[in-house]
Design an enzyme around this catalytic site. Structure first.
Site, short mmCIF file in Angstrom:
data_model
loop_
_atom_site.label_atom_id
_atom_site.label_comp_id
_atom_site.label_asym_id
_atom_site.label_seq_id
_atom_site.Cartn_x
_atom_site.Cartn_y
_atom_site.Cartn_z
N GLN A 1 0.83 -1.20 0.00
CA GLN A 1 0.00 0.00 0.00
C GLN A 1 0.87 1.26 0.00
O GLN A 1 2.06 1.20 0.27
CB GLN A 1 -0.90 0.01 1.24
N HIS B 1 -8.25 3.93 19.85
CA HIS B 1 -7.41 2.93 20.53
C HIS B 1 -7.95 2.57 21.92
O HIS B 1 -7.91 1.42 22.33
CB HIS B 1 -5.95 3.41 20.58
N ASP C 1 0.75 -12.49 6.55
CA ASP C 1 -0.68 -12.45 6.27
C ASP C 1 -1.46 -13.00 7.48
O ASP C 1 -1.19 -14.12 7.94
CB ASP C 1 -0.94 -13.30 5.02
N ASP D 1 -7.61 -4.88 14.23
CA ASP D 1 -7.46 -3.45 13.94
C ASP D 1 -7.19 -3.32 12.45
O ASP D 1 -6.09 -2.97 12.02
CB ASP D 1 -6.29 -2.90 14.78
N SER D 2 -8.21 -3.60 11.66
CA SER D 2 -8.00 -3.68 10.21
C SER D 2 -8.19 -2.33 9.54
O SER D 2 -8.81 -1.42 10.08
CB SER D 2 -9.00 -4.66 9.61
N THR D 3 -7.68 -2.23 8.32
CA THR D 3 -8.05 -1.14 7.42
C THR D 3 -9.43 -1.47 6.85
O THR D 3 -10.06 -2.45 7.23
CB THR D 3 -7.01 -1.01 6.29
N ASP D 4 -9.90 -0.67 5.91
CA ASP D 4 -11.19 -0.94 5.27
C ASP D 4 -11.12 -2.24 4.46
O ASP D 4 -10.04 -2.70 4.11
CB ASP D 4 -11.55 0.23 4.35
N PRO E 1 -5.43 -4.61 1.14
CA PRO E 1 -4.83 -5.62 2.01
C PRO E 1 -5.73 -6.05 3.17
O PRO E 1 -5.58 -7.16 3.70
CB PRO E 1 -3.55 -4.96 2.53
#
Lengths: 283, 283
Positions: B31, B62, B137, B155-158, B162
């Site tokens: 990214q 957080h 991964d 705690d993921s991104t959208d 990835p």
């Protein structure tokens, strides 16, 4: 072409909304009034360039400023609404059959006229026979009131321009006087997040604390207001907003809401630490 | 000159932040990573142009993703953290002396390196001896785990790019398997407000409902995320997030927080009707 409405939330933060077209624009005696159509938010109203409401999320603000006090006070008959020219507060209030009388004091008649024409989703209930509109300065109006209202809803603009008097000690002192012995005031209380809004919030809270024995603050998610974190003030002569709250009674009314519910009513008074600290600083 | 960072919250809504300067910009294997300095929000990190955190409001995200499950589970010893390369989750977790072991699986080592250099306010606790970082991964990692963790924090991104695998049924099924018999998963659950986010939120919820007997959702005000109304998922094999919650115990720890408190813990699970309805649609 592209047409974008942009509001400065601070000099360093801007929210921009793509607009289909501008439906109305005029300068009244008090402020600039604009109405736009947009794909994302539907129709929206701005005063002096500040977002007042959008078709997509106005239900949040209007439900939270009306149903919270209505679910606490056991017997609201007579109400004073200050500002609220878009009609959203009156729309929510007229859902209660037990309310007998609603006085609304709006300084700017043109706002009401424009909303009747362009915002039928909020300005739908001014014809209710219980609603009486006075086009005048709210401070002058309320100075003449005594022991008259069960509930006062202060649906003000920001404390700059025509809304400024609604954030003074004199105004809240007069609200106290205008209320019956178990009356409640709910007000638009600004936001805790950006510094300018947070200072306005603290100033409003200080005025309320000086005037009322019970002063609580509750919050809602309003995406089109700066930061999306918005507060309401609940001040009262007698009724506590959560301790004396009877959810069964409100639920038995069968009112349909999209944001408010009686679990959220209690949850909305649980504020983040940083907001609690800002409030305590002026209590 | 003026330099503005702009994020499209939808194709019709943009939030813009005035930037002092860009401190870092690179394309990793996974990214694009950028770090900026701004007056309003302090330092902030974006991944593929999407806001991940700002110095001003990261405490909200957080604290809410860490302290809610930590205040519910009576005895957390071993934790898996997925994503969280900025270090904010680990910072909050390391405040608990009773935690013995934290595994963190982050796909992108460059994010951690950049945050160590530029975001010391979050990336401050990777050196804690209890923290073990695996750069791989997360789905591959978790497939090998069984009955191992008390708590998993996603705690993921959208769910585009990835972060996409972290929103699949296979992933949540593996989370279930990786947890001990009274384990909890908390995940970043997107927002209910804009349509694309709301659909992602519903998809995530559907996956969780298929995998866990207890699935609740809670909310927070995060001004720099789209709409400012953000959700977290709380899924569990055994512990209910509010019924079994012991505020006295958490308060006795004496942890200092700026957003989270035990009253707000309960309040955060009281969702607006329109959000409840979206969740029920996929339950």
């Amino acid at each position: 072409m592209e047409l974008w409405f942009t509001e400065e939330h601070t000099p360093e933060v801007k929210l921009s909304i793509k607009v289909d077209r501008q439906l109305f624009s005029a300068q009244s005696e008090y402020q600039r009034i604009d109405v736009f159509d947009s794909k994302e938010f539907g129709r929206f109203l701005t005063l002096d360039g500040y977002m007042m409401l959008t078709e997509k999320d106005e239900f949040i603000y209007h439900e939270m400023i009306v149903h919270v006090p209505m679910a606490v006070h056991p017997n609201v008959k007579k109400i004073l609404v200050i500002g609220a020219g878009d009609g959203g507060v009156v729309r929510e209030l007229t859902k209660y059959e037990t309310i007998e009388h609603i006085d609304m004091v709006e300084i700017d008649e043109l706002v009401v006229e424009v909303c009747k024409k362009h915002l039928p989703f909020t300005a739908c209930c001014f014809d209710d026979p219980r609603v009486h509109i006075f086009y005048q300065d709210a401070l002058k109006y309320i100075r003449t009131c005594q022991n008259e209202y069960d509930l006062i809803i202060v649906d003000s603009t920001d404390p700059f321009g025509p809304g400024e008097v609604l954030f003074t000690k004199e105004f809240y002192g007069n609200c106290y006087k205008a209320l019956k012995e178990d009356g409640i005031v709910v007000n638009q209380h600004e936001s805790p997040f950006y510094q300018k809004d947070a200072l306005a919030m603290q100033r409003a809270h200080k005025r309320i604390v000086e005037s009322f024995p019970i002063y609580k603050v509750y919050q809602a998610h309003i995406p089109t207001y700066p930061s999306g974190h918005w507060l309401f003030g609940f001040s009262s002569k007698k009724h506590h907003p959560t301790n004396e709250f009877n959810p069964t009674k409100w639920n038995s009314l069968g009112l349909k809401t999209r944001y408010y519910n009686t679990r959220l009513h209690v949850g909305a008074f649980a504020l983040p630490n940083y907001v609690e600290e800002m409030l305590k600083d002026v209590e």
